[in-house]
Design a protein around this motif. Structure first.
Motif, PDB file in Angstrom:
ATOM      1  N   GLU A   1      29.608  -1.787  10.378  1.00  0.00           N
ATOM      2  CA  GLU A   1      28.687  -1.608   9.503  1.00  0.00           C
ATOM      3  C   GLU A   1      29.209  -2.620   8.137  1.00  0.00           C
ATOM      4  OE1 GLU A   1      25.589  -0.814   7.069  1.00  0.00           O
ATOM      5  OE2 GLU A   1      26.178  -0.580   9.317  1.00  0.00           O
ATOM      6  N   ARG A   4      28.280  -6.074   9.065  1.00  0.00           N
ATOM      7  CA  ARG A   4      26.853  -6.354   8.724  1.00  0.00           C
ATOM      8  C   ARG A   4      26.733  -6.774   7.372  1.00  0.00           C
ATOM      9  NH1 ARG A   4      22.673  -4.051   6.933  1.00  0.00           N
ATOM     10  NH2 ARG A   4      23.632  -2.193   6.747  1.00  0.00           N
ATOM     11  N   ARG A   5      26.936  -5.634   6.489  1.00  0.00           N
ATOM     12  CA  ARG A   5      26.754  -5.790   5.098  1.00  0.00           C
ATOM     13  C   ARG A   5      27.647  -7.017   4.464  1.00  0.00           C
ATOM     14  NH1 ARG A   5      28.552  -0.452   4.912  1.00  0.00           N
ATOM     15  NH2 ARG A   5      30.707  -1.142   3.940  1.00  0.00           N
ATOM     16  N   LYS A   6      28.638  -7.217   4.858  1.00  0.00           N
ATOM     17  CA  LYS A   6      29.379  -8.589   4.339  1.00  0.00           C
ATOM     18  C   LYS A   6      28.421  -9.817   4.581  1.00  0.00           C
ATOM     19  CE  LYS A   6      33.639 -11.301   5.031  1.00  0.00           C
ATOM     20  NZ  LYS A   6      34.788 -11.288   5.672  1.00  0.00           N
ATOM     21  N   ASN A   7      27.717  -9.842   5.770  1.00  0.00           N
ATOM     22  CA  ASN A   7      27.033 -11.122   6.329  1.00  0.00           C
ATOM     23  C   ASN A   7      25.573 -11.091   6.137  1.00  0.00           C
ATOM     24  OD1 ASN A   7      29.260 -12.605   7.363  1.00  0.00           O
ATOM     25  ND2 ASN A   7      29.725 -10.941   8.524  1.00  0.00           N
ATOM     26  N   SER A   8      25.109  -9.927   5.725  1.00  0.00           N
ATOM     27  CA  SER A   8      23.704 -10.020   5.612  1.00  0.00           C
ATOM     28  C   SER A   8      23.111 -11.226   4.531  1.00  0.00           C
ATOM     29  CB  SER A   8      23.108  -8.642   5.049  1.00  0.00           C
ATOM     30  OG  SER A   8      23.422  -8.223   3.773  1.00  0.00           O
ATOM     31  N   ASP A   9      23.742 -11.419   3.450  1.00  0.00           N
ATOM     32  CA  ASP A   9      23.326 -12.476   2.435  1.00  0.00           C
ATOM     33  C   ASP A   9      23.427 -13.886   3.211  1.00  0.00           C
ATOM     34  OD1 ASP A   9      22.647 -13.627  -0.118  1.00  0.00           O
ATOM     35  OD2 ASP A   9      24.528 -14.263  -0.150  1.00  0.00           O
ATOM     36  N   MET A  11      23.436 -14.462   6.440  1.00  0.00           N
ATOM     37  CA  MET A  11      22.358 -14.585   7.263  1.00  0.00           C
ATOM     38  C   MET A  11      20.850 -14.951   6.876  1.00  0.00           C
ATOM     39  SD  MET A  11      21.554 -14.600  10.765  1.00  0.00           S
ATOM     40  CE  MET A  11      22.742 -13.652  11.647  1.00  0.00           C
ATOM     41  N   SER A  12      20.570 -14.000   5.689  1.00  0.00           N
ATOM     42  CA  SER A  12      19.200 -14.530   5.052  1.00  0.00           C
ATOM     43  C   SER A  12      19.453 -15.881   4.561  1.00  0.00           C
ATOM     44  CB  SER A  12      19.269 -13.625   3.952  1.00  0.00           C
ATOM     45  OG  SER A  12      17.752 -13.722   3.124  1.00  0.00           O
ATOM     46  N   ARG A  15      18.608 -18.324   7.674  1.00  0.00           N
ATOM     47  CA  ARG A  15      17.162 -18.019   8.191  1.00  0.00           C
ATOM     48  C   ARG A  15      16.470 -19.153   7.195  1.00  0.00           C
ATOM     49  NH1 ARG A  15      17.928 -11.789   8.795  1.00  0.00           N
ATOM     50  NH2 ARG A  15      18.412 -12.064  11.232  1.00  0.00           N
TER      51      ARG A  15
END
Length: 85
Positions: A1, A4-9, A11-12, A15
């Motif tokens: 978790e 995921r939080r660390k990399n969500s930005d 990843m966005s 994209r």
């Protein structure tokens, strides 16, 4: 978790930058220099994601027993499995 939080930005952003790159490739007139610069942005973000995944893997492996590590390797990607072709 946490990973995921660390990399969500990141990843966005990846994209978004990939979408921009695709639009540049599909343009009626392709600006080669701009495409190369945009590709560098995407590549930099991909490298950042790879580095993060490798760090996460290192953290996970740090708490596994030798037997658990062996089991994890058995379920790795097809190119990482010994004897498979």
């Amino acid at each position: 978790e946490e990973h995921r939080r660390k990399n969500s930005d990141t990843m966005s952003k990846m994209r978004s930058e990939t979408f921009k790159l695709r639009k540049m490739y599909d343009a009626e007139t392709v600006d080669s220099k701009a495409v190369v610069e945009q590709q560098k942005k995407v590549d930099d973000l991909r490298r950042a994601m790879l580095a993060s995944r490798l760090e996460m893997r290192k953290q996970v492996e740090g708490v596994l027993t030798p037997e658990q590590k062996k089991q994890v390797r058995q379920f790795g990607p097809w190119w990482a499995i010994e004897g498979e072709e």
